[in-house]
Scaffold this active site. Structure first.
Site, mmCIF file in Angstrom:
data_model
loop_
_atom_site.group_PDB
_atom_site.id
_atom_site.type_symbol
_atom_site.label_atom_id
_atom_site.label_comp_id
_atom_site.label_asym_id
_atom_site.label_seq_id
_atom_site.Cartn_x
_atom_site.Cartn_y
_atom_site.Cartn_z
ATOM 1 N N SER A 8 25.840 54.259 -11.706
ATOM 2 C CA SER A 8 26.643 53.100 -11.296
ATOM 3 C C SER A 8 26.695 52.121 -12.466
ATOM 4 C CB SER A 8 25.984 52.435 -10.081
ATOM 5 O OG SER A 8 26.876 51.583 -9.425
ATOM 6 N N CYS A 59 14.907 43.682 1.336
ATOM 7 C CA CYS A 59 15.067 42.267 1.663
ATOM 8 C C CYS A 59 16.355 41.766 1.055
ATOM 9 C CB CYS A 59 13.899 41.446 1.132
ATOM 10 S SG CYS A 59 14.106 39.688 1.449
ATOM 11 N N ASN A 107 14.116 52.219 -7.655
ATOM 12 C CA ASN A 107 14.659 50.881 -7.857
ATOM 13 C C ASN A 107 13.684 49.774 -7.471
ATOM 14 O OD1 ASN A 107 15.553 52.382 -5.415
ATOM 15 N ND2 ASN A 107 16.099 50.339 -4.693
HETATM 16 C C1 LIG Z 1 18.552 53.966 -7.163
HETATM 17 C C2 LIG Z 1 19.837 53.410 -6.639
HETATM 18 N N1 LIG Z 1 20.746 54.241 -6.088
HETATM 19 C C3 LIG Z 1 21.906 53.787 -5.603
HETATM 20 C C4 LIG Z 1 22.230 52.448 -5.648
HETATM 21 C C5 LIG Z 1 23.556 51.987 -5.097
HETATM 22 O O1 LIG Z 1 24.345 51.476 -6.122
HETATM 23 P P1 LIG Z 1 25.771 50.805 -5.813
HETATM 24 O O2 LIG Z 1 25.468 49.607 -4.946
HETATM 25 O O3 LIG Z 1 26.273 50.423 -7.135
HETATM 26 O O4 LIG Z 1 26.592 51.774 -5.093
HETATM 27 C C6 LIG Z 1 21.313 51.543 -6.197
HETATM 28 C C7 LIG Z 1 21.584 50.096 -6.205
HETATM 29 O O5 LIG Z 1 20.672 49.280 -6.190
HETATM 30 C C8 LIG Z 1 20.089 52.040 -6.720
HETATM 31 O O6 LIG Z 1 19.194 51.233 -7.263
#
Ligand SMILES: Cc1ncc(COP(=O)(O)O)c(C=O)c1O
Length: 397
Positions: free
Chosen positions: A210, A338, A162
């Site tokens: 998600s 952050c 991410n």
């Molecule tokens: C790679 C990854 N995993 C898990 C999440 C968590 O997602 P959620 O906040 O929708 O539970 C995110 C959110 O930024 C993410 O980018």
């Protein structure tokens, strides 16, 4: 405080969340209003909701290449990752309560949804190995092979990061896990819409998504669990989701997620071309205006998400840049570490070997469907202007 109207904001933070697709909202509306029945109710209104869930489940199953019964709808990627790790770990402990504690392998660059769950399980007694990555944020499949022990119960590796957009070789990691008989969980949250997420092609046993990351609603996600995977379900209650996740289903959210995933998959070729073009334009423009900028993560290409740019802007704090950009109507991010009220160096950039000063001067820009070339040019002017002014004020040259 006056916030620029949303239509005027140049939104470059699509990894944080995406706007709801109007067609997805249209698909959801009946279940937020007239068709409000509880899917567990036997009368017609309830059965309408039940049918909507069935239809959403089969739409998602088609995109993922799995059977509808292998899907559990839940409250987002964080819940999904918690369930995957805790559920598989506790099932392994249940199989052999007197044996050595089961062991989990994951990576140092996972989202906190996975990393914090793994660390919590580690604090309870489960074994834990956190694999390193290289300077571009890529994990070596050989490291996965070397980490697996007889008591390893789960490997968890994300498909796309991410923060820096690095893409892992999940099929290679899956081949190793299959050979060693260890289930593989993959957090594909950032990948939907950008990369294929067919569970057979990836070779994964569990997969997390998600909806709000692919133009669907917030607070709804899923966990794919391959048939035959031993998992201890964590949420007891009214027997919903086949007894695997208790609680009245978020019908409109699930309908929205299915519509969004279907559209994300259908638009994928056009979306990736659109995003990569804008991202490359942003990088080229910034490099021209700020020649000392350094890219974090893999170069644009097959190992990087098409919409992700993460750069070090030497001499300026990421947070300062973000606040100044906000005043100029540009929304960006300094990476997941952050957030409001929290300014820690990014664990991903640290794992890639970046120095503390570099992690604090890094900014992430993630483009999306509605961005235009004109917006990117305006953003380049705004970013370069903010950096130049901030450096001038701080006496940095
Ligand atoms: C790679 C990854 N995993 C898990 C999440 C968590 O997602 P959620 O906040 O929708 O539970 C995110 C959110 O930024 C993410 O980018």
């Amino acid at each position: 405080m006056s916030v620029p109207p949303m239509s005027d904001v140049i939104y470059l933070d699509h990894a944080a969340t995406t706007p709801l697709d109007p067609d997805v909202l249209r698909a959801m509306m009946p279940y937020l209003a007239a068709d409000y029945g509880n899917p567990s109710s036997v009368y017609g209104l309830g059965q309408t909701s039940h049918a909507a869930l069935d239809s959403a489940r089969s739409t998602v199953a088609t995109v993922l290449g799995c059977s509808p019964a292998e899907l559990v709808f839940l409250g987002g990627a964080t819940e999904s990752a918690n369930l995957a790790l805790s559920g598989v770990a506790w099932a392994a402990r249940r199989r052999d309560p007197a044996g050595p504690w089961p062991h989990i392998v994951t990576t140092t660059i996972e989202h906190s949804a996975v990393l914090e769950t793994a660390r919590w399980l580690g604090s309870l007694g489960f074994g834990l190995t956190l694999l390193p990555c290289d300077a571009e944020g890529i994990v070596a499949p050989d490291d996965v092979a070397a980490a697996i022990r007889p008591e390893t119960c789960l490997v968890s590796v994300m498909l796309a990061n991410n923060e820096v957009g690095s893409i892992q070789d999940i099929p290679a990691i899956a081949a190793i896990c299959q050979e060693r008989g260890v289930p593989l969980h993959c957090d594909a949250t950032q990948a939907a819409g950008s990369l294929p997420i067919d569970v057979e092609d990836l070779g994964v046993d569990l997969l997390t998504l998600s909806a709000h990351k692919f133009y669907g609603p917030k607070g709804v996600g899923l966990l794919y669990v391959r048939n035959g995977t031993d998992i201890a379900w964590q949420q007891r209650g009214g027997g919903q989701e086949g007894g695997r996740r208790g609680g009245t289903e978020n019908v409109s959210g699930i309908v929205g997620m299915a519509a969004a995933l279907d559209r994300a998959e259908r638009f994928r070729p056009a979306y990736t071309t659109h995003c990569a073009g804008l991202r490359d334009r942003l990088l080229a423009g910034l490099q021209e205006r700020l020649p000392d900028l350094t890219l974090n993560g893999p170069p644009p290409g097959p190992k990087r998400l098409p919409n992700n740019l993460n750069v070090i802007l030497p001499g300026v704090q990421g947070e300062t840049v973000l606040l100044a950009l906000d005043m100029e109507g540009v929304a960006a991010s300094a990476g997941s570490a952050c957030t409001v009220g929290r300014n820690e160096p990014s664990h991903v950039l640290e794992a890639m070997g970046r120095a503390d000063a570099e992690t604090r001067t890094s900014v992430r820009f993630t483009v999306g469907r509605s961005n235009t070339a004109g917006q990117i040019d305006d953003a380049i002017d705004a970013i370069a202007g903010v950096v130049e002014r901030t450096r001038l004020l701080a006496g940095v040259r």
